[in-house]
Design an enzyme around this catalytic site. Sequence first.
Site, PDB file in Angstrom:
ATOM      1  N   GLN A 220      49.022   0.060  44.364  1.00  0.00           N
ATOM      2  CA  GLN A 220      47.928  -0.762  43.451  1.00  0.00           C
ATOM      3  C   GLN A 220      46.968  -1.616  44.541  1.00  0.00           C
ATOM      4  O   GLN A 220      45.773  -1.860  44.312  1.00  0.00           O
ATOM      5  CB  GLN A 220      48.287  -1.632  42.404  1.00  0.00           C
ATOM      6  CG  GLN A 220      48.968  -2.652  43.100  1.00  0.00           C
ATOM      7  CD  GLN A 220      49.451  -4.227  41.451  1.00  0.00           C
ATOM      8  OE1 GLN A 220      50.110  -2.943  41.607  1.00  0.00           O
ATOM      9  NE2 GLN A 220      48.223  -4.505  41.380  1.00  0.00           N
TER      10      GLN A 220
ATOM     11  N   CYS B  98      48.482  -3.268  38.001  1.00  0.00           N
ATOM     12  CA  CYS B  98      49.418  -3.176  37.738  1.00  0.00           C
ATOM     13  C   CYS B  98      50.067  -2.209  36.195  1.00  0.00           C
ATOM     14  O   CYS B  98      50.735  -1.357  36.564  1.00  0.00           O
ATOM     15  CB  CYS B  98      50.188  -4.595  37.460  1.00  0.00           C
ATOM     16  SG  CYS B  98      50.425  -5.383  36.661  1.00  0.00           S
TER      17      CYS B  98
ATOM     18  N   HIS C 298      52.921  -9.236  35.746  1.00  0.00           N
ATOM     19  CA  HIS C 298      53.513  -8.158  36.705  1.00  0.00           C
ATOM     20  C   HIS C 298      53.979  -7.094  35.248  1.00  0.00           C
ATOM     21  O   HIS C 298      54.837  -7.519  34.907  1.00  0.00           O
ATOM     22  CB  HIS C 298      54.024  -8.123  37.384  1.00  0.00           C
ATOM     23  CG  HIS C 298      53.845  -7.358  38.566  1.00  0.00           C
ATOM     24  ND1 HIS C 298      53.102  -6.236  39.597  1.00  0.00           N
ATOM     25  CD2 HIS C 298      54.838  -6.041  39.462  1.00  0.00           C
ATOM     26  CE1 HIS C 298      53.034  -5.446  39.665  1.00  0.00           C
ATOM     27  NE2 HIS C 298      54.903  -5.140  39.802  1.00  0.00           N
TER      28      HIS C 298
ATOM     29  N   ASN D 151      58.039   0.521  41.249  1.00  0.00           N
ATOM     30  CA  ASN D 151      56.726  -0.582  41.182  1.00  0.00           C
ATOM     31  C   ASN D 151      55.904  -0.039  42.125  1.00  0.00           C
ATOM     32  O   ASN D 151      55.926   1.217  42.300  1.00  0.00           O
ATOM     33  CB  ASN D 151      56.571  -1.940  42.308  1.00  0.00           C
ATOM     34  CG  ASN D 151      55.875  -2.924  42.610  1.00  0.00           C
ATOM     35  OD1 ASN D 151      55.323  -2.748  41.406  1.00  0.00           O
ATOM     36  ND2 ASN D 151      56.982  -3.951  42.802  1.00  0.00           N
TER      37      ASN D 151
END
Length: 347
Positions: free
Chosen positions: A147, A153, A290, A311
Amino acid sequence: MAFANLCLALFFISLGLWSSQVASSRPIHYDATSMRARHEQWIAHHEKVYNNLNEKEMRSKIFKENVERIETFNAGEDKGYKLGVNKFADLTNEEFRVLHLGYKRSSHPKVMSSSKPNTHFRYANVTDIPPTMDWRKKGAVTPIKDQKDCGCCWAFSAVAAMESLHQLKTGKLNPLSEQELVDCDVEGEDVGCSGGLLDTAFKFIMKNKGLTTEANYPYEGADGVCNKKKSAVSAAKITGYEDVPANNEKALLQAVANQPVSVAIDGSSFDFQFYSSGVFSGSCSTWLNHAVTAVGYGATSDGTKYWIIKNSWGSKWGENGYIHMKRDIDDREGLCGLAMEASYPTA
Ligand SMILES: *[C@@H]1O[C@H](CO)[C@@H](O)[C@H](O)[C@H]1NC(C)=O
């Protein structure tokens, strides 16, 4: 010959120093000169560019503090996970929070929404749950994305869950566009690089009649103007989304056994910023900031259960972009709040 032996001797002396440091739990300190050299190497490795010498000096100080704290942690009592001097090593934790997270805690607690009669959880009665699951091995997870310096996110998490759902339904793994969400999902709660939510992202995708491909609408790492032409070329659709019953890791397991699931967490702690390997068990809070994607679960040989979490910080963070987070902890919210606001798209 003598020279080689000398080098070897020096090597063992420094190894000795190093292991005595490891054995002690005293804070590790380096002198500024040696750390400047190490910062230089790190700058070259990560291709960092600073605007001027002042900035470099300032970053060098932060780098030193981070390295010392990371190495002090690693030399201390074994917590089951290790930290690493990664690409975030010249950022303070405060800067890191601003740049790399992006989940807005929903204004209505899930407790309220789950009492709504229309809340349906299709996996409620699933009992056939495999002991381990890794959707990556089933070809249902796209490669790790990054990102960059943009707090979106939420878009990466929603897109990852949708890419996997599409693969499970069609057999085709097709990277989809986060930038489309960042640019076009702007009329409600989601505000591109300034943050967003998972459920509202899924709502937008439904209204938009799908998302286009990453190739058609590539990631820019910054807010942009919606390209309606590109956005109209749909490559995958969803028909809805469902929330996993809140604060219930058993329910989350029922869901993840069936498809990758978007989860919100506290990803803001120092330990999370510098996680490098092992089963993460904190420290963190339940302040959700997040969004990531649960793409499986398993257990270590000593029986420690974990979630496999995808992630969006590139493949150099954590374990090739992934983190193992401790599963079935005592707190109902799950580690770092991961069981609080989980949801998944449906098709
Ligand atoms: C689960 O089982 C109960 C009892 O049979 C039933 O009422 C409910 O609708 C089922 N839920 C789902 C999501 O299938």
